[in-house]
Design a protein around this motif. Structure first.
Motif, PDB file in Angstrom:
ATOM      1  N   TYR B  35     -17.097  49.250 -36.802  1.00  0.00           N
ATOM      2  CA  TYR B  35     -16.990  48.195 -35.806  1.00  0.00           C
ATOM      3  C   TYR B  35     -17.514  46.893 -36.395  1.00  0.00           C
ATOM      4  CZ  TYR B  35     -16.543  51.879 -32.250  1.00  0.00           C
ATOM      5  OH  TYR B  35     -16.130  52.956 -31.502  1.00  0.00           O
ATOM      6  N   GLN B  37     -19.145  43.224 -35.059  1.00  0.00           N
ATOM      7  CA  GLN B  37     -19.685  42.526 -33.904  1.00  0.00           C
ATOM      8  C   GLN B  37     -20.094  41.118 -34.308  1.00  0.00           C
ATOM      9  OE1 GLN B  37     -23.342  44.002 -31.977  1.00  0.00           O
ATOM     10  NE2 GLN B  37     -22.360  43.633 -30.004  1.00  0.00           N
ATOM     11  N   GLY B  42     -17.893  39.996 -29.392  1.00  0.00           N
ATOM     12  CA  GLY B  42     -18.337  41.319 -28.969  1.00  0.00           C
ATOM     13  C   GLY B  42     -18.061  42.374 -30.028  1.00  0.00           C
ATOM     14  N   LEU B  43     -18.063  43.622 -29.603  1.00  0.00           N
ATOM     15  CA  LEU B  43     -17.923  44.757 -30.514  1.00  0.00           C
ATOM     16  C   LEU B  43     -16.438  45.104 -30.649  1.00  0.00           C
ATOM     17  CD1 LEU B  43     -20.109  46.462 -31.949  1.00  0.00           C
ATOM     18  CD2 LEU B  43     -19.914  48.094 -30.102  1.00  0.00           C
ATOM     19  N   LEU B  88     -22.207  41.398 -37.693  1.00  0.00           N
ATOM     20  CA  LEU B  88     -22.862  42.696 -37.848  1.00  0.00           C
ATOM     21  C   LEU B  88     -21.766  43.737 -37.958  1.00  0.00           C
ATOM     22  CD1 LEU B  88     -25.806  42.939 -35.270  1.00  0.00           C
ATOM     23  CD2 LEU B  88     -25.894  43.666 -37.641  1.00  0.00           C
ATOM     24  N   PHE B  90     -21.103  47.697 -37.792  1.00  0.00           N
ATOM     25  CA  PHE B  90     -21.694  48.973 -37.419  1.00  0.00           C
ATOM     26  C   PHE B  90     -20.777  50.114 -37.818  1.00  0.00           C
ATOM     27  CE2 PHE B  90     -25.398  47.818 -35.098  1.00  0.00           C
ATOM     28  CZ  PHE B  90     -25.115  46.657 -34.405  1.00  0.00           C
ATOM     29  N   PHE B 102     -24.475  55.365 -33.305  1.00  0.00           N
ATOM     30  CA  PHE B 102     -24.342  54.171 -34.138  1.00  0.00           C
ATOM     31  C   PHE B 102     -25.453  54.077 -35.175  1.00  0.00           C
ATOM     32  CE2 PHE B 102     -21.025  51.398 -32.339  1.00  0.00           C
ATOM     33  CZ  PHE B 102     -20.675  52.148 -31.224  1.00  0.00           C
ATOM     34  N   GLY B 103     -25.086  53.616 -36.358  1.00  0.00           N
ATOM     35  CA  GLY B 103     -26.059  53.294 -37.378  1.00  0.00           C
ATOM     36  C   GLY B 103     -26.709  51.957 -37.077  1.00  0.00           C
ATOM     37  N   PRO B 104     -27.707  51.569 -37.875  1.00  0.00           N
ATOM     38  CA  PRO B 104     -28.457  50.329 -37.619  1.00  0.00           C
ATOM     39  C   PRO B 104     -27.684  49.052 -37.937  1.00  0.00           C
ATOM     40  CG  PRO B 104     -29.219  51.359 -39.617  1.00  0.00           C
ATOM     41  CD  PRO B 104     -28.248  52.312 -39.004  1.00  0.00           C
ATOM     42  N   ARG B 107     -25.880  43.434 -41.636  1.00  0.00           N
ATOM     43  CA  ARG B 107     -25.652  42.030 -41.264  1.00  0.00           C
ATOM     44  C   ARG B 107     -25.095  41.297 -42.460  1.00  0.00           C
ATOM     45  NH1 ARG B 107     -26.780  38.794 -37.224  1.00  0.00           N
ATOM     46  NH2 ARG B 107     -28.200  40.241 -36.195  1.00  0.00           N
TER      47      ARG B 107
END
Lengths: 109, 111
Positions: B35, B37, B42-43, B88, B90, B102-104, B107
């Motif tokens: 994903y 973001q 948004g995502l 970001l 993900f 989800f992973g962290p 960025r």
């Protein structure tokens, strides 16, 4: 295509109850998810609904009406740590999730 | 801790460059999702792999590609980077149930 709508921002008071609505129009429906996301962090799973009705999980509940294309997330006994974005996501064809823009909830003392 | 790991945490690069983001799913999960973001969008779902095969494709640009390896880790390759690719990224994984973990995130900043 998929279209998911939720309010951009909401404000509520600590200890109160807040309801975050989500409406969707999708081609195919295989479930609706709610995620919580704190700023700069990963989304974390809150709830999953695939049948109509209410799913309760502690202070959080989620409701689904498939005929109306509508869901809500209910947060009770609000705490300051509940300040976050709440993402509504619909799983359509296959296992693909489409997310709404998210609702930023601010909890005030 | 979701059990999904992503590296690197932060990446700063220049326009026109190419980067690779890495994701290791939770133990036993066969599906990996990517994903993007960004602040204004948004995502956004990019792509899904299941046990090494591409399963679903979302709004992924042609400059982006991904793959899932036999050990189930996945890589997202972003090339000819533009300022608008700053976001970001993900990765999420899922098993036989309905939940995506989800992973962290990574960025990415493109200067």
């Amino acid at each position: 295509g998929q279209n998911i709508d939720q309010p951009t921002e909401m404000t509520a008071t600590e200890g109160a109850i807040v309801q975050i609505n989500c409406t969707y129009q999708t081609s195919g429906f295989n479930g609706l998810f709610w995620y919580q996301q704190h700023a700069g962090e990963a989304p974390t799973f809150l709830s999953y609904n695939v049948l109509d009705g209410l799913e309760e999980k502690g202070r959080f509940s989620s409701f689904l009406s498939r005929s109306k294309g509508y869901s809500y997330l209910l947060l009770k006994e609000l705490q300051m740590k509940d300040s976050a974005s709440y993402l509504c996501a619909v799983r359509g064809a296959g296992n693909m999730l489409t997310f709404g823009g998210g609702t930023r909830l601010m909890v005030k003392p | 801790d979701s059990g999904v790991t992503q590296t690197p945490k932060h990446l700063i690069t220049a326009t026109g460059q190419r980067v690779t983001l890495r994701c290791s799913p939770r133990s036993g999960d066969l599906s990996v999702y990517w994903y993007q973001q960004s602040l204004d969008q948004g995502l956004q779902f990019l792509i899904q792999y299941y046990n090494g095969e591409e399963r679903a494709k979302g709004n992924i640009l042609e400059r982006f590609s991904a793959q899932q390896f036999p050990d189930l880790h996945s890589e997202l390759n972003l090339s000819s980077l533009e300022l608008g690719d700053s976001a970001l990224y993900f990765c999420a994984s899922s098993g036989s149930n309905n939940e995506q973990f989800f992973g962290p995130g990574t960025r990415l900043t493109v200067l």
